[in-house]
Design a protein around this motif. Structure first.
Motif, PDB file in Angstrom:
ATOM      1  N   GLU A  10       0.829  -1.209   0.000  1.00 56.98           N
ATOM      2  CA  GLU A  10       0.000   0.000   0.000  1.00 56.98           C
ATOM      3  C   GLU A  10       0.858   1.251   0.000  1.00 56.98           C
ATOM      4  O   GLU A  10       0.519   2.253  -0.626  1.00 56.98           O
ATOM      5  CB  GLU A  10      -0.942  -0.018   1.204  1.00 56.98           C
ATOM      6  N   GLU A  11       1.967   1.167   0.716  1.00 59.16           N
ATOM      7  CA  GLU A  11       2.875   2.321   0.710  1.00 59.16           C
ATOM      8  C   GLU A  11       3.448   2.533  -0.687  1.00 59.16           C
ATOM      9  O   GLU A  11       3.587   3.661  -1.152  1.00 59.16           O
ATOM     10  CB  GLU A  11       3.991   2.079   1.731  1.00 59.16           C
ATOM     11  N   VAL A  62       1.959   1.791  -3.408  1.00 56.59           N
ATOM     12  CA  VAL A  62       0.886   2.389  -4.214  1.00 56.59           C
ATOM     13  C   VAL A  62       0.870   3.888  -3.991  1.00 56.59           C
ATOM     14  O   VAL A  62       0.749   4.679  -4.932  1.00 56.59           O
ATOM     15  CB  VAL A  62      -0.465   1.756  -3.848  1.00 56.59           C
ATOM     16  N   ALA A  63       1.028   4.289  -2.721  1.00 58.48           N
ATOM     17  CA  ALA A  63       1.026   5.719  -2.431  1.00 58.48           C
ATOM     18  C   ALA A  63       2.194   6.417  -3.109  1.00 58.48           C
ATOM     19  O   ALA A  63       2.129   7.604  -3.387  1.00 58.48           O
ATOM     20  CB  ALA A  63       1.093   5.945  -0.926  1.00 58.48           C
ATOM     21  N   ARG A  64       3.262   5.681  -3.368  1.00 58.13           N
ATOM     22  CA  ARG A  64       4.390   6.279  -4.072  1.00 58.13           C
ATOM     23  C   ARG A  64       4.324   6.012  -5.566  1.00 58.13           C
ATOM     24  O   ARG A  64       5.263   6.338  -6.290  1.00 58.13           O
ATOM     25  CB  ARG A  64       5.700   5.713  -3.528  1.00 58.13           C
ATOM     26  N   LYS A  65       3.279   5.328  -5.984  1.00 55.89           N
ATOM     27  CA  LYS A  65       3.093   4.995  -7.406  1.00 55.89           C
ATOM     28  C   LYS A  65       4.261   4.182  -7.940  1.00 55.89           C
ATOM     29  O   LYS A  65       4.792   4.446  -9.015  1.00 55.89           O
ATOM     30  CB  LYS A  65       2.921   6.266  -8.240  1.00 55.89           C
ATOM     31  N   LYS A  66       4.707   3.244  -7.158  1.00 58.94           N
ATOM     32  CA  LYS A  66       5.866   2.469  -7.571  1.00 58.94           C
ATOM     33  C   LYS A  66       5.597   0.970  -7.575  1.00 58.94           C
ATOM     34  O   LYS A  66       6.475   0.198  -7.885  1.00 58.94           O
ATOM     35  CB  LYS A  66       7.043   2.737  -6.622  1.00 58.94           C
ATOM     36  N   LEU A  67       4.388   0.551  -7.231  1.00 58.59           N
ATOM     37  CA  LEU A  67       4.158  -0.874  -7.059  1.00 58.59           C
ATOM     38  C   LEU A  67       4.304  -1.626  -8.367  1.00 58.59           C
ATOM     39  O   LEU A  67       4.976  -2.655  -8.438  1.00 58.59           O
ATOM     40  CB  LEU A  67       2.773  -1.107  -6.462  1.00 58.59           C
ATOM     41  N   LEU A  68       3.684  -1.108  -9.418  1.00 58.70           N
ATOM     42  CA  LEU A  68       3.708  -1.853 -10.677  1.00 58.70           C
ATOM     43  C   LEU A  68       5.117  -1.892 -11.244  1.00 58.70           C
ATOM     44  O   LEU A  68       5.528  -2.901 -11.835  1.00 58.70           O
ATOM     45  CB  LEU A  68       2.738  -1.230 -11.669  1.00 58.70           C
ATOM     46  N   GLN A  69       5.851  -0.820 -11.019  1.00 58.49           N
ATOM     47  CA  GLN A  69       7.230  -0.828 -11.486  1.00 58.49           C
ATOM     48  C   GLN A  69       8.032  -1.887 -10.740  1.00 58.49           C
ATOM     49  O   GLN A  69       8.844  -2.599 -11.326  1.00 58.49           O
ATOM     50  CB  GLN A  69       7.829   0.552 -11.269  1.00 58.49           C
TER      51      GLN A  69
END
Lengths: 530, 812
Positions: A431-432, A434-441
């Motif tokens: 979730e963190e 996701v908040a940084r918009k880095k999960l998919l990367q």
């Protein structure tokens, strides 16, 4: 005002979970759980009776098959074994000074043993059928009473091996009994004719002083410590009677599901509590539960499950041990660490014997700088009442994934969380991210082993209701992003197959739940209409 | 009338000569703060427009350190000379052009004429030439002019430079050079050693390929640093040797040596070398050399203060400041400096160690959010009884700001996250509601999903602690309306009940249960859902409770519905509007309800509850509505550009774009109107305060009920009595806010550990230990590792000075 606002890091936190409103961690159940349970198995058959010695060190005697074993209550090592029985032994019981032990038997013979030599000192013959109840009268070293399957209760003078009184009144097997703590001459017996009778050795009328009807075959009867209340167990209920008030029923506890087999009185160590509030009624049953009942508040305070039908139990007078016997020859022994604050009883007991209890500890020497302890002095100092406490700011504990997130090493953080075994923290890290918009990367950067870790995690937890909303969406994305890698590796394909089956199973569960809901909701609406 | 909420960081702050006071430009005034307590001491009032620069008159000798004089410049075209210890206006120079920046080089190296009379004092000002009209960006409106302060006139004909916009002038510590940035160039002037009216100041220009944002002069050497929008820092060494050192006659004769190697210097710029440092990812806003010139401090949008060692380029950081840095200022006291942050906060730093010692925080500026979440809520909630405004901030906090005292009360951290300026915002606090008595708070936060994964809406309930503005988290509710966003939260006026409505088409009523278990158990209290309601599956856009709490009004997009909050029963449907309603509000104890709808056809409607119909309505773009709790009066903040009817008559005040209208519900004609500026995103509230606090004569019994507070889009606010029509004099009154300037220097124990907690031990009167007040404890001078310490020569004089002063204090 805003001090400490800088340089603050927040560790990732999983979502809070609702805490159960009545959490079971009341101080009472904490106390009962503080008994460290261990199992002694290997006894041949059902343990029918357990009795603690009233004198320190409070050994206990467990009766099973054709023998009685004396155990040390501290180490739970067998100390001695009495096997001078020709047949099955029953109801081994200590005399009030703990020096003699009496036991009945299948043959109807009651034997009295010396604990040191373990030979029968006296043999009381009189019962025609098996004797399942042998008890010494309280504080009376000379007499004991016994009850047998011949429905007779006999009062014996042990020294002369003579039967003083033969109480007749029960119409079925007498299986239990208890000496009154108030008087040495009174005792209660319970029988399979549903009654509990109170006898007085001073009354020669041979009939009972008081008769209580339990309604079910009575399995156990005890006097509560005041001597005024009697608790009886029979069927799946435990009843409490007022003996002084003419045998009035006080309370019926029906929390067991099967026959209650044994009762005993336990003590709760409370600081500054009243004496009367310390005692609890403990009951065990064939359903495997031990329940603790506060009979002053008439409230069930604790309940505990064991993996076998329970037959007998005993509680050490110094509150340090609790022993439960099962029908399959296992003993569950629970030992409690003695807390030093409540050891006053034991010390007073020691004083009696040793006589130097008032001796003070040697005075501590004045510390000098040549001592090592000089440099450690005051470190364990506790603040006193009027002191002003300056609190050290709480140190933020950072897990490894937190440290990595702090350094913006996102993929490493995800992998480190996946390597741990806490699904909450994995989801929190995700979730963190996701908040940084880095999960998919991160997902697209995972190499093969790490992808396998992720898939294993998804397969295990994506159908858990708490995480499913988040993880199922992630599953889809992972499959989209890494389809090519998954196709080439057999191991990953296996994970995907497992994932698929678990999702299918969850769908089936949901469907059946919906069916049930469909059945129930019209019923509920009909019920609500009335 | 009380005004406040001015920005503390609109221009560069200045320290007094002893480093104990801090002068901040706050709107039309200059506020003087104490650096030891962080509280406001006094205020310099006299300018009619925002003050743009403060220039403290430096004192060379330590004996006269107590003298506190400063020059200020303002947009109203005047330059004032103050004694800020008293405070008193000494002199006023009128320039008649709005001044954006001012430097007075003459003060930095005082020149004495041969006859002993001080020469005339000249100031260089950056003004806006208002004579040049036109909106075209080509027009060069900014000018650098020279001004004779002694004779109070602007020197005609001396225009040093013309730029598109007025620029900030930067001056070197010695007063020898000053410069401005102009797009991709830096203009630097060298002052003649004897400044007079006719002397020519010589100018040079340095070029860069990117747009420059800031420049800084080295205090002793000829080094110039500039920051640009890409985050690069350029260091020009030995600038201006050729142009400035050459005599006038040599200029023509001198040949430029082309063969000379000048690394990094662009074209024909006059510098020995130019090096570039690049750490900042975004533009550099703050740039300053340390007073001894060993370090260079830089800060930018990342909110990290970087300390560069000038010789080696090694860096140290002060990170997690949480807001873009604007200025870095060091004080005459070597152990103190400050950073100004964009969130209207000033941090005082203890210098060698760069530890935060104090923060002076003003009202937080409005924070920027994605548009979809910005429409309905303006980020401000009011505690009506205590006179507090709760403002959401960018770093996921709620700031409680006392409107009467004009200072921050507390901050509550809503999300446990650090704000990183410059990143995309993915988590933000969308809604904020306070109960009427201010004891309960509810916040809603939204986490944006990443490509559809992991979005989260979270509703939090808070309970106030022992002090005002102190809140502890009571309950967290994840996804209260599944994944739909929350549109409104409102508290029940008397009970512990709240309502939250969502765009997903339902509203939920939450109640707080207090199960007081046996006394040794911790009192457990939490909010749980009491009931859920929907109206025709329409998105619920607004909800509010009536003042007595018996009715819940819910706006289902365009329909106004009334509900019984306890039984969750629809009582009545009042009516429909054209556009979705964004705000609902009951007017006092009357039977009327006000609704506001925005969009293409904005509407302000008053509904009668007894007739269940519309009473009257206007086509107005209402930004905010405030209703009096006790009376049937409400105030509306209206954007006037959308309301043709009002603009024609009222908007006479230039620059105003909004109106505050005060209505009685029964009468569609407004009782009073005021025109205001910056109304977009503003907020209105009636505060319940005794008027005696405002130092105004209470003329009418009726008027003591409530006063109106208006907060504009820059979070500047004004509080006034809506009944008092004649109230136009500004009587700023900071209740007990101004701490008298009584700076018994904290010494000995207190300087290290702070004030001792006062113990109240009965019957034990310990004699008070008196400390000998010393000026400056020498413990702090030598603290820090050796490489960060100022040079020993500097320290030595400070150290000896402090010793001397201590001795004199003992003799007293």
């Amino acid at each position: 005002m805003a001090d400490g606002q800088l340089r603050k890091t927040f560790p990732v936190k999983s979502r809070l979970r609702p805490t159960p409103k009545n959490s079971s961690s009341s101080p009472e159940s904490k106390y009962w759980r503080s008994f460290k349970t261990q199992q002694i198995s290997g006894l041949i058959s059902a343990i029918t009776s357990i009795d603690f010695s009233p004198e320190p060190p409070h050994d206990f005697a467990a009766t099973y098959s054709a023998s009685v074993t004396i155990y040390d209550s501290q180490t739970f090592e067998p100390k001695a074994k009495i096997s001078d029985f020709t047949d099955v032994a029953y109801s081994a019981t200590y005399r009030s000074d703990g020096k003699l032990l009496a036991a009945g038997g299948e043959s109807g013979l009651v034997q009295v043993f010396d604990l040191k030599k373990r030979i029968p000192l006296r043999q009381l013959r009189g019962h025609s059928r098996s004797v399942r109840l042998v008890r010494y009268a309280r504080l009376d070293k000379l007499h004991l009473f016994s009850g047998g399957d011949d429905a007779l209760v006999k009062y014996w003078d042990v020294a002369s091996e003579t039967e003083l009184i033969n109480f007749q009144g029960h119409k079925d097997y007498v299986r239990c009994g208890f000496a009154s703590p108030a008087s040495s001459d009174m005792f209660a017996t319970g029988s399979y004719d549903h009654t509990v009778r109170l006898w007085d050795a001073r009354v020669s009328s041979l009939s009972s002083v008081l008769q209580l009807n339990h309604g079910k075959p009575v399995e156990d009867v005890i006097f509560l410590p005041s001597g005024g209340l009697i608790a009886t167990a029979g069927g799946n209920s435990v009843k409490i009677w007022d003996a002084i008030g003419g045998g009035k029923l006080v309370y019926t506890m029906e929390s067991h599901n099967k026959t209650v087999t044994s009762l005993c009185v336990g003590k709760v160590r409370k600081n500054g509590g009243e004496q009367s509030q310390q005692f609890r009624l403990l009951s065990v049953s064939l359903d495997g539960y031990m329940k603790v009942f506060d009979f002053s508040a008439l409230k069930l305070v604790h309940s505990m499950r064991y993996p076998a039908p329970l037959l007998s139990m005993g509680f050490s007078p110094d509150c340090s041990a609790r022993v439960i016997g099962t029908s399959n020859g296992a003993l569950f022994v629970g030992k409690r660490k003695k807390d030093p604050s409540s050891g006053d009883n034991d010390i007073s007991g020691m004083d009696k014997f040793l006589g130097f209890g008032s001796l003070e500890e040697p005075e501590s020497r004045v510390l000098k700088p040549t001592y090592f302890r000089y440099f450690q002095r005051g470190q364990n100092e506790k603040p006193s009442e009027g002191d002003y406490l300056i609190k050290r700011p709480a140190k933020v504990k950072l897990a490894e994934h937190d440290k990595l997130l702090k350094k913006f090493r996102h993929k490493e953080a995800l992998v480190s969380a996946l390597n741990g075994n806490s699904p909450q923290s994995v989801v929190a890290v995700m979730e963190e991210l996701v908040a940084r918009k880095k999960l998919l990367q991160c997902v697209s950067n995972l190499d093969r082993e790490e992808l396998e870790l992720l898939l294993r995690f998804l397969q295990r937890y994506s159908t858990m209701p708490r995480y499913s909303g988040f993880l199922l969406a992630l599953c889809k994305k992972v499959l989209q992003l890494r389809a090519d890698d998954i196709m080439t590796e057999d191991v990953l394909k296996g994970h995907i197959r497992n994932l698929k089956s678990s999702v299918e199973e969850e769908i089936r569960t949901q469907q059946s739940l919906q069916e049930i809901q469909g059945i129930i909701s019209p019923l509920l609406s009909i019920a609500g209409r009335r | 009338m009380i005004t406040g909420g001015k920005s503390y960081v609109s221009s560069v702050p200045a320290f007094s000569n002893d480093g104990k006071k801090l002068l901040l430009c706050t709107g039309n005034t200059v506020s003087v703060f104490s650096t030891s307590t962080g509280m406001q001491i006094t205020e310099l009032e006299g300018h009619q427009a925002p003050v743009t620069s403060v220039f403290v008159v430096p004192i060379s000798t330590s004996a006269s350190k107590v003298l506190c004089y400063c020059w200020t410049s303002s947009l109203d075209g005047s330059i004032c000379y103050w004694d800020f210890s008293v405070p008193e206006l000494m002199k006023k120079v009128d320039v008649q052009l709005p001044i954006y920046s001012m430097v007075i080089p003459g003060l930095l190296h005082p020149q004495i004429h041969s006859n002993g009379k001080p020469s005339d004092l000249y100031a260089y000002v950056s003004v806006e030439d208002t004579s040049k009209q036109g909106d075209k960006s080509k027009v060069l409106r900014g000018q650098i002019r020279k001004c004779n302060l002694s004779e109070s006139r602007l020197l005609g004909g001396v225009t040093l430079s013309e730029t598109q916009h007025p620029e900030i002038i930067t001056i070197s510590a010695s007063g020898e050079f000053f410069g401005i940035r102009n797009k991709q160039r830096l203009h630097v002037w060298k002052l003649p050693s004897k400044d007079s009216e006719h002397d020519v100041v010589r100018k040079m220009t340095l070029h860069h390929t990117k747009k420059l944002t800031i420049l800084a002069f080295h205090p002793t050497e000829r080094i110039l640093a500039g920051g640009d929008v890409t985050g690069r820092i350029l260091i020009w060494r030995g600038f201006g040797k050729r142009i400035f050192s050459a005599n006038e006659k040599q200029i023509n004769g001198r040949v430029v040596k082309h063969g000379e190697e000048r690394p990094g210097v662009i074209g024909d710029d006059d510098a020995d070398s130019c090096s570039t440092w690049h750490w900042h990812a975004a533009e550099v806003n703050a740039l300053s050399f340390s007073s001894d010139g060993v370090y260079l401090y830089s800060g930018g949008r990342e909110g990290v203060l970087v300390v560069w060692q000038l010789d080696t380029g090694k860096k140290r950081y002060l990170s997690r400041i949480g807001s873009p840095l604007l200025y870095f200022t060091y004080s005459p006291d070597p152990s103190l400096s400050l950073i100004s942050c964009a969130d209207n906060q000033i941090h005082l730093l203890e210098m060698p160690s760069m530890e935060l010692s104090k923060s002076i925080s003003g009202i937080k500026p409005p924070c920027s959010f994605p548009k979809i979440y910005q429409d309905s809520f303006n980020g401000i909630a009011f505690d009506h009884t205590a006179g507090l405004a709760a403002i959401r901030t960018e770093n996921y906090r709620i700031q409680f700001y006392s409107l009467f005292d004009n200072r921050e009360i507390s901050q509550v951290q809503v999300c446990e996250r650090n704000h990183q300026p410059g990143d995309d915002v993915t988590v933000f606090v969308t809604l904020l509601a306070l109960s009427i008595d201010g004891s309960l708070m509810a916040t809603a936060e939204v986490k944006l999903p990443e490509e559809g994964i992991g979005g989260l809406v979270c509703l939090k309930f808070w309970a106030s602690g022992s002090q005002g503005g102190e809140f502890t988290l009571s309950t967290v509710i994840y996804e209260p309306h599944s994944d739909a966003a929350i549109s409104a939260i409102a508290f029940h006026p008397t009970q512990r009940m709240a309502v939250s409505s969502s765009y997903g088409g339902d509203f939920k009523i939450w109640i707080r249960n207090n199960d007081q278990q046996s006394n040794q158990m911790l009192q457990k209290s939490g909010w749980r859902c009491h009931s859920v309601g929907t109206y025709k599956k329409k998105p619920i856009t607004a909800a509010t409770f009536s003042p007595d709490g018996s009715i819940l009004a819910v706006a289902a997009e365009t329909v106004v519905t009334l509900w019984d909050p306890d039984k969750n029963v629809l009582v009545a449907v009042v009516g429909e509007t054209l556009m979705p309603i964004v705000t609902l509000s009951f007017v006092g104890r009357s039977e009327y309800l006000v609704s506001v709808s925005q969009g293409l056809k904005p509407q302000l409607s008053v509904w009668s509850m007894s007739k269940l119909s519309i009473s009257w309505s206007y086509k107005l773009h209402a930004e905010a509505v405030a209703c009096m709790i006790d009376a049937s009066i409400f105030a509306v903040l209206v954007l006037s550009n959308s309301s043709e009817k009002v603009t024609c008559e009222e908007s006479s005040v230039p620059g105003s774009n909004g109106l505050i209208l005060l209505f009685n519900v029964e009468d569609p004609v407004p009782l009073v109107t005021w025109s205001v500026k910056k109304a977009q995103g503003g907020a209105l509230a009636f505060l319940k305060v005794e008027l005696s606090l405002l130092n105004e004569e209470v003329t009418d019994e009726k008027s003591s009920q409530a006063i109106l507070a208006y907060v504009n889009s820059d979070h500047e606010y004004v509080i006034f009595d809506p009944y008092n029509r004649k109230d136009h004099k500004i009587t700023t009154n900071h209740r007990g806010n101004l701490i008298p300037l009584e700076e018994a220097g904290r010494s000995g124990y207190t300087s290290i550990y702070g004030e001792l907690q006062e113990f109240d031990i009965n019957g034990d009167s310990t004699p008070q230990i008196t400390f000998v007040p010393s000026e400056r404890p020498w413990e702090t001078i030598f603290s820090g590792s050796s490489h960060v310490l100022p040079p020993l020569t500097k320290l030595c004089s400070v150290f000896l000075e402090s010793l001397l002063e201590k001795r004199s204090a003992v003799q007293d």
